[in-house]
Design a protein around this motif. Sequence first.
Motif, PDB file in Angstrom:
ATOM      1  N   SER A 785      70.813  32.975  30.547  1.00 28.83           N
ATOM      2  CA  SER A 785      70.953  33.702  29.286  1.00 28.83           C
ATOM      3  C   SER A 785      71.761  32.861  28.314  1.00 28.83           C
ATOM      4  N   ASP A 786      71.663  33.200  27.038  1.00 27.84           N
ATOM      5  CA  ASP A 786      72.471  32.500  26.036  1.00 27.84           C
ATOM      6  C   ASP A 786      73.941  32.854  26.173  1.00 27.84           C
ATOM      7  N   LEU A 787      74.248  34.038  26.700  1.00 27.29           N
ATOM      8  CA  LEU A 787      75.634  34.392  26.956  1.00 27.29           C
ATOM      9  C   LEU A 787      76.225  33.464  27.999  1.00 27.29           C
ATOM     10  N   ASN A 788      75.443  33.140  29.033  1.00 27.72           N
ATOM     11  CA  ASN A 788      75.928  32.207  30.046  1.00 27.72           C
ATOM     12  C   ASN A 788      76.012  30.785  29.513  1.00 27.72           C
ATOM     13  N   VAL A 789      75.099  30.442  28.615  1.00 25.79           N
ATOM     14  CA  VAL A 789      75.223  29.137  27.962  1.00 25.79           C
ATOM     15  C   VAL A 789      76.572  29.036  27.266  1.00 25.79           C
ATOM     16  N   GLU A 790      76.944  30.088  26.560  1.00 23.73           N
ATOM     17  CA  GLU A 790      78.227  30.106  25.857  1.00 23.73           C
ATOM     18  C   GLU A 790      79.390  30.027  26.837  1.00 23.73           C
ATOM     19  N   ARG A 791      79.356  30.825  27.883  1.00 18.68           N
ATOM     20  CA  ARG A 791      80.472  30.859  28.828  1.00 18.68           C
ATOM     21  C   ARG A 791      80.665  29.511  29.505  1.00 18.68           C
ATOM     22  N   ILE A 792      79.559  28.914  29.939  1.00 17.36           N
ATOM     23  CA  ILE A 792      79.652  27.650  30.663  1.00 17.36           C
ATOM     24  C   ILE A 792      80.091  26.517  29.737  1.00 17.36           C
ATOM     25  N   THR A 793      79.470  26.446  28.574  1.00 18.37           N
ATOM     26  CA  THR A 793      79.824  25.364  27.661  1.00 18.37           C
ATOM     27  C   THR A 793      81.214  25.553  27.067  1.00 18.37           C
ATOM     28  N   ARG A 794      81.641  26.806  26.882  1.00 19.39           N
ATOM     29  CA  ARG A 794      82.990  27.035  26.370  1.00 19.39           C
ATOM     30  C   ARG A 794      84.025  26.565  27.387  1.00 19.39           C
ATOM     31  N   ALA A 795      83.744  26.804  28.668  1.00 22.03           N
ATOM     32  CA  ALA A 795      84.649  26.304  29.701  1.00 22.03           C
ATOM     33  C   ALA A 795      84.659  24.783  29.705  1.00 22.03           C
ATOM     34  N   ALA A 796      83.471  24.196  29.511  1.00 19.81           N
ATOM     35  CA  ALA A 796      83.387  22.738  29.494  1.00 19.81           C
ATOM     36  C   ALA A 796      84.090  22.143  28.290  1.00 19.81           C
ATOM     37  N   VAL A 797      83.921  22.763  27.125  1.00 19.22           N
ATOM     38  CA  VAL A 797      84.496  22.181  25.922  1.00 19.22           C
ATOM     39  C   VAL A 797      86.018  22.212  25.975  1.00 19.22           C
ATOM     40  N   SER A 798      86.583  23.165  26.728  1.00 15.88           N
ATOM     41  CA  SER A 798      88.040  23.186  26.868  1.00 15.88           C
ATOM     42  C   SER A 798      88.544  21.962  27.611  1.00 15.88           C
ATOM     43  N   GLN A 799      87.663  21.374  28.452  1.00 17.81           N
ATOM     44  CA  GLN A 799      88.020  20.146  29.155  1.00 17.81           C
ATOM     45  C   GLN A 799      87.628  18.907  28.359  1.00 17.81           C
ATOM     46  N   MET A 800      86.976  19.135  27.241  1.00 22.09           N
ATOM     47  CA  MET A 800      86.555  18.028  26.372  1.00 22.09           C
ATOM     48  C   MET A 800      87.412  17.978  25.109  1.00 22.09           C
ATOM     49  N   GLY A 801      88.603  18.511  25.187  1.00 26.23           N
ATOM     50  CA  GLY A 801      89.493  18.471  24.035  1.00 26.23           C
ATOM     51  C   GLY A 801      89.212  19.522  23.000  1.00 26.23           C
ATOM     52  N   SER A 802      88.535  20.599  23.405  1.00 28.89           N
ATOM     53  CA  SER A 802      88.184  21.694  22.504  1.00 28.89           C
ATOM     54  C   SER A 802      87.351  21.224  21.325  1.00 28.89           C
ATOM     55  N   SER A 803      86.549  20.184  21.555  1.00 32.83           N
ATOM     56  CA  SER A 803      85.655  19.698  20.511  1.00 32.83           C
ATOM     57  C   SER A 803      84.561  18.862  21.135  1.00 32.83           C
ATOM     58  N   ALA A 804      83.315  19.226  20.862  1.00 34.49           N
ATOM     59  CA  ALA A 804      82.183  18.466  21.387  1.00 34.49           C
ATOM     60  C   ALA A 804      81.005  18.615  20.450  1.00 34.49           C
ATOM     61  N   GLY A 805      80.174  17.582  20.428  1.00 37.89           N
ATOM     62  CA  GLY A 805      78.926  17.652  19.692  1.00 37.89           C
ATOM     63  C   GLY A 805      77.851  18.259  20.561  1.00 37.89           C
ATOM     64  N   CYS A 806      77.061  19.166  20.007  1.00 35.38           N
ATOM     65  CA  CYS A 806      76.039  19.874  20.783  1.00 35.38           C
ATOM     66  C   CYS A 806      74.663  19.680  20.152  1.00 35.38           C
ATOM     67  N   ALA A 807      73.665  19.647  21.021  1.00 33.59           N
ATOM     68  CA  ALA A 807      72.266  19.619  20.587  1.00 33.59           C
ATOM     69  C   ALA A 807      71.503  20.625  21.430  1.00 33.59           C
ATOM     70  N   GLU A 808      70.821  21.559  20.768  1.00 31.23           N
ATOM     71  CA  GLU A 808      70.108  22.619  21.473  1.00 31.23           C
ATOM     72  C   GLU A 808      68.599  22.383  21.410  1.00 31.23           C
ATOM     73  N   ALA A 809      67.917  22.954  22.374  1.00 31.04           N
ATOM     74  CA  ALA A 809      66.472  22.783  22.505  1.00 31.04           C
ATOM     75  C   ALA A 809      65.754  23.147  21.215  1.00 31.04           C
ATOM     76  N   PRO A 810      64.658  22.440  20.916  1.00 32.38           N
ATOM     77  CA  PRO A 810      63.927  22.730  19.686  1.00 32.38           C
ATOM     78  C   PRO A 810      63.183  24.062  19.760  1.00 32.38           C
ATOM     79  N   VAL A 811      63.043  24.680  18.600  1.00 30.02           N
ATOM     80  CA  VAL A 811      62.200  25.861  18.449  1.00 30.02           C
ATOM     81  C   VAL A 811      61.073  25.485  17.492  1.00 30.02           C
ATOM     82  N   THR A 812      60.052  26.278  17.437  1.00 29.96           N
ATOM     83  CA  THR A 812      58.913  25.948  16.590  1.00 29.96           C
ATOM     84  C   THR A 812      59.183  26.281  15.130  1.00 29.96           C
ATOM     85  N   GLY A 813      58.347  25.721  14.291  1.00 29.03           N
ATOM     86  CA  GLY A 813      58.449  26.044  12.875  1.00 29.03           C
ATOM     87  C   GLY A 813      58.214  27.511  12.613  1.00 29.03           C
ATOM     88  N   ALA A 814      57.270  28.117  13.350  1.00 29.26           N
ATOM     89  CA  ALA A 814      56.985  29.549  13.180  1.00 29.26           C
ATOM     90  C   ALA A 814      58.202  30.378  13.554  1.00 29.26           C
TER      91      ALA A 814
END
Length: 1023
Positions: A785-814
């Motif tokens: 889920s996107d909620l788990n994406v947030e929880r996991i990455t938020r935990a990770a970013v705390s170990q990355m100095g509370s700052s990280a660049g992110c790139a998310e999967a593409p969605v269609t133009g529609a």
Amino acid sequence: MGSIERKRLRIGVDVGGTNTDGVILDPARAGEPDKGIVAWHKAATTTNPSLGIGNAITEMLTTAKIPPFDVASVTIGTTHFVNAVVERDARRLSPVAVLRLCGPFSHHTPPCVDWPEDMRELVLKHYAILPGGLEVDGSLISGIDEAAIEAECATIKEKNIRSIVICGTFSPIDTVERQEERAAAVVRRVLPGYDIVLSKDVASLGFVERENAAILNAAILAFARKTIRAFHEPVQRLGLQCPVFITQNDGTILSGAMAARLPIRTFSSGPTNSMRGAAFLVNGEMDLQNEAVMVVDIGGTTTDVGLLLASGFPRQQAAYSELAGVRMNFSCPDIKSIGVGGGSIVRRHAAEGDSGSKMTVGPDSVGYKLTTQAVVFGGDVLTATDCTVQANPNNVAIGNPDLVECRLTDDELAEFKQIVKQRIERVIDNMKTSPRDVPVLLVGGGAVIAPDTLKGASRVLKPRWSGVANAIGAAIARVSAVVDTVKSTAGITTTVLLKQIAEEAVAQTVAAGADPSTVKIAEMETLPLQYVENKSRFVVRAAGDFDYSRADIDMPSKDAVLETTDNVDMDEYDKIAQEKTQNSDASDSKADATNKTQTIDVNIDDYKPTVKDRVWYVTETDVNWIASGCYVLGTGGGGSPYTHMVRLREMLRKGFVVRVVSPDDLADNDQVCTGGSMGSPTVGIEKLPGDEMLQAQRELAKVCDTPPTHLISIEIGGGNGLQSMIVGASNNMDLPAVDGDWMGRAYPTKWQTTPVVFNERTPVFAPMAMCDGNGNVLVMRQATSDLNVERITRAAVSQMGSSAGCAEAPVTGAETRQWAVKHTISQAWRIGRAIDLARRTNRIDNVADSIIDACGGKQAAKVLWKGKIVGVERTLRMGHVYGECVIEGAGSSDDVDQSGTAPFVGRAKIPFKNENIGVIRVRDTDDASVENQETQDDVVALVPDLISVIDDQNGEAIGTPEYRYGLFVTVLGIAASDHWTRSERALSIGGPDAFGFNHLKYEPLGTFVKPQSVIDEFDTSSQ
């Protein structure tokens, strides 16, 4: 000794570029008609300021027959240091080298990148980006490399640079590693005797602004040290057994030793002294408690204009201040300067292609040589004083009027007076925040050149002793002390800690010489140290009047700064007026550089963005406006867009092409990738980005089957609003940005996005990639889920100095056409344009109305609150900054709006979680510990509506990390996109329930108006 026997008297001396003024003031007689002024003095500034100071003090003591032991203190104000910066004087500005301790970060934002070009070329001679720097939790980005520092020292020595700035990421909270101090020790070992400035000693968090201030401080250090030694000499020579102080920017005093280390703190003391002196002189004659007064201080070289508040202190600049076009992060009086003064050189030039002539007044000046070079004193240089004497020979008793008789024709005299009048009126108008006329006080030795009436002035006053108002301001300068400390918050509330620290600040102020009955808290700030458990940084400033009656103050006149055998000869800094050819417009623009950021001079009404074939080609003007608008839409969060704006501007200057397209033009099968940084806004102002955003996109491409065709920002609010343009225009990308985003604002979590609201695909943001820019990469290929994406990455970013660049999967133009909040880059552009227009037309008081118009009018936005920030509390939970900002309303019980209510009476609080959550009226209660007492009746506005705080001084938004005591602000509400109000699901994700305010119900503040597309309005393809 008569009436002054056994008085504790104060001497104030102001050493200006043209005149040295002095007063002896008896504070016990301040209420008498003569204001307690026992003696005063004005004479031309000498090449060696010690001679002028000695002459001034000697003459005043002799004239008033005052023995040295009656003098309690000598306080000196000077414009020497700031004049060196404003005038770009290479003789007084030392070349500077900068050693950055920041590892792989900040390469795209080199030192002085946002400076005016001539200043940068004059001052910055070398820089190096070296290993070092801290994360926000105090852990290392990397350790310092002593060998690398030594290698840079060799280069610095080879380039003959003797002033060095050391600036480390998060150095102001570095109490353990002490990287700046350790790096300085290496430099001192290799380069003994060189000047070293640590950025943490100069300013607080905000890397670019702190480094800028440190560089200016370093550039003036050698000259300041020599000048302050010269200031002390006459006091010792005359046998005065009293302390010697230097006035600083806020109207308080510094010891000589501290001023020699941090001369930047004195940069604005001259105008502050004049304004404080003006307030002292008119006290009892004007009702300063009920009206602001414009003070126009005309010296020999410049005219400085500021607004004097009812408090008797100048209006301060915004959260960020500027000097000579350089942005810094400590408060200074809001002063505007022009190159017009009594010593300004007047020239008549033959107009090209015309038989007539054109007159210029300044900006160059004979300065302190007025009494030898001006015509009225027998010289041969025509000055503004000469013209004034010729025009008013019976009323202006300066020099010999016969010497200037018939020097100018009547038409030329009229032209001179019109030039001076228009220049002064223009700068007064620029200082006003509304078109209403205001009282104007004329002070300074050059005030004789000003007319008796001025457009924009309700009345013009020139009080007695106005010519030495600056010296009076120095004499009455207050005493202050700052406690800047880190405390544990375990088991104790911040309220209790602040009270304890405030008591300590008061005690230190009293110990420094203040009268206990006058000491008040002037500023307080609390800054939780993120990811450091139960630790917060507290900054509290107290100020009070000097206690004239005390004889026990241990401040010997022999300051440590005098313990040197160096030559104190100041003749090398002799100011020689040189012939210049700038016209009056160029002169004013250069003088105004003391107040204004570099901006492209465009006619806002005529400016049209470049849109061809449905593609918007972004320019520097567009970038400036978009960045301003992004911070408004950031609702307090998202981080300041400033450094990102500078980076994007530099990309444009290097030839990169930034393209924006409308989401309406996307093809169904286009692939739109999302980009944005994740982390704390506080980190964003301190750890300058590297290549983490671009690297994240490259890592994502390795796990995606189809390449992206477009980029969209995850949020328009704050710095992330520019990321789609920055990354899209970068090397090897060359992708257009989509005019929209997934929030229409800023939210603290990744799942608070419109694709999650629509719930048509789960998860939306996987796969995704994260990079911290320091070699650590995380790729999440799938999630439940996107909620788990947030929880996991938020935990990770705390170990990355509370700052990280992110790139998310593409969605269609529609999908993008359906899910995105459309045209938000356009909305940011319109907001930024409205702010810029309000500033340029001096309508900052109406900037909120301008923003409201840009957001769809009164049906879509409104002012929620207005007043002064009187309290800020911050705590840290799960990586987010939670807190509350309390604003004292600007209204009174007598103020009633058209609806019959007084909306800004009392207090309101803004709770925030990175971003502002709501505006809630504070109930009157004696129990400050009561929590969650608010009811629905107390609610002014709630999320998902946008709640933005605007700085009343400049019209720009300020973020939650910048909330500080004393700022005057307007709180603006903007109706949320209908994506956030379309369903219960939408409100559960973006409304009050998501922030723990489920006891309150969201009620819309207005009706959402879809932002107007810049592309739709300005496309020229059909023309």
